[in-house]
Design an enzyme around this catalytic site. Structure first.
Site: not given
Length: 298
Positions: A115, A186, A207-209
């Site tokens: 993404y 990512k 969300f990413d972390t």
């Protein structure tokens, strides 16, 4: 595609669209999560589509994951899907970048899912180094990093300080081994990413972390790529609100990690503890043995 997701619907292209054989099982699927991005969507998607078409030698797909846009974003996304055979639209009826990514990645059949932010703040020249180790099976997760050696970053002092402070906090409290959790760039192998989705609680920016934290705890390899990144002057991210949610998320993950470590410790202790019958028996010649023998003779 007409896959049904919770709170999501996939937009099927009309009959007039050309056949799209690459959509079934692309090697790479790049998701662009959007919410009210009508002003930049078309330019960014066309730029990305042209780049992938000229630089990748594997089949690819682009999914515009719209999360409850109230402007013309969804309509423009549908137009792009009609014109570009590798582009599809996923509409999620609730807002949240994490929610959109969960829906898109969860239904993907690509070998590698990725993404990037719609503003293309991260230079696309880093896309091939991001994807290569994953396509070659040499890594599990790959992230763009604005803090890795070789990165070229243009942003305000305020954003720089906040970003560095946030990642220091992650290293101290969560023992993070990655340098930049928040860069919107990512990718991961689908077979390792999809099992993580069920354990991610956040539906927004954290969300990413959480994804990276779970990947690290699962001992997945995380490959970092230095990127060229330019701050979007039109960014509408509420930094203060995002920071508050990030702090809550860090506290939650730290609590969960401690609980898991405590359970693991208790399991090891139970495994190392001798069975009850072994604890009750005593070696010959010990005082306890004599007592038992004496009682036996009484």
């Amino acid at each position: 595609m007409n896959t049904t997701c919770p709170h999501a619907s996939t937009e099927a292209p009309p009959q007039a669209v050309r056949p799209q054989p690459l959509r079934a099982h692309p090697a790479v699927e790049v998701v662009i999560p959007v919410h009210n991005e009508e002003h930049v969507l078309e330019r960014s998607v066309r730029t990305l589509h042209a780049h992938l078409g000229s630089q990748l030698d594997v089949p690819f797909a682009i999914t515009i994951a719209d999360s409850a846009s109230t402007d013309s974003t969804l309509a423009r996304a549908r137009t792009l899907a009609r014109e570009l055979p590798e582009v599809s639209v996923l509409h999620v009826d609730q807002k949240g970048r994490g929610r959109a990514l969960r829906a898109a990645w969860g239904r993907s059949e690509a070998d590698v899912v990725a993404y990037m932010d719609v503003d293309l703040s991260t230079g696309l020249d880093a896309l091939e180094p991001l994807l290569a180790p994953l396509l070659q099976g040499r890594g599990d997760i790959a992230i763009g990093s604005r803090l890795a050696a070789g990165a070229q970053v243009t942003r305000s002092l305020r954003r720089e300080v906040i970003s560095r402070a946030y990642n220091v906090i992650l290293r101290v409290l969560l023992r993070a081994g990655f340098s930049d959790a928040q860069c919107g760039f990512k990718a991961g192998r689908r077979e390792v990413v999809q099992p993580l989705l069920a354990d991610i609680e956040d539906e927004a920016w954290f969300f990413d972390t959480e994804l990276l934290h779970l990947a690290q705890r699962g001992k997945l390899s995380i490959h970092e790529v230095p990127v060229r990144w330019v701050e979007d002057s039109d960014s509408r991210v509420d930094i203060a609100a995002t920071m508050r949610e990030d702090v809550r998320g860090i506290i939650r993950l730290r609590r969960r990690a401690r609980e898991e470590e405590h359970r693991a410790l208790r399991s090891r202790e139970r495994a190392e503890r001798p069975p009850a019958r072994d604890r009750d028996s005593a070696p010959a010649g010990s005082p306890r043995a004599h007592i038992k023998i004496g009682r036996a003779h009484v």
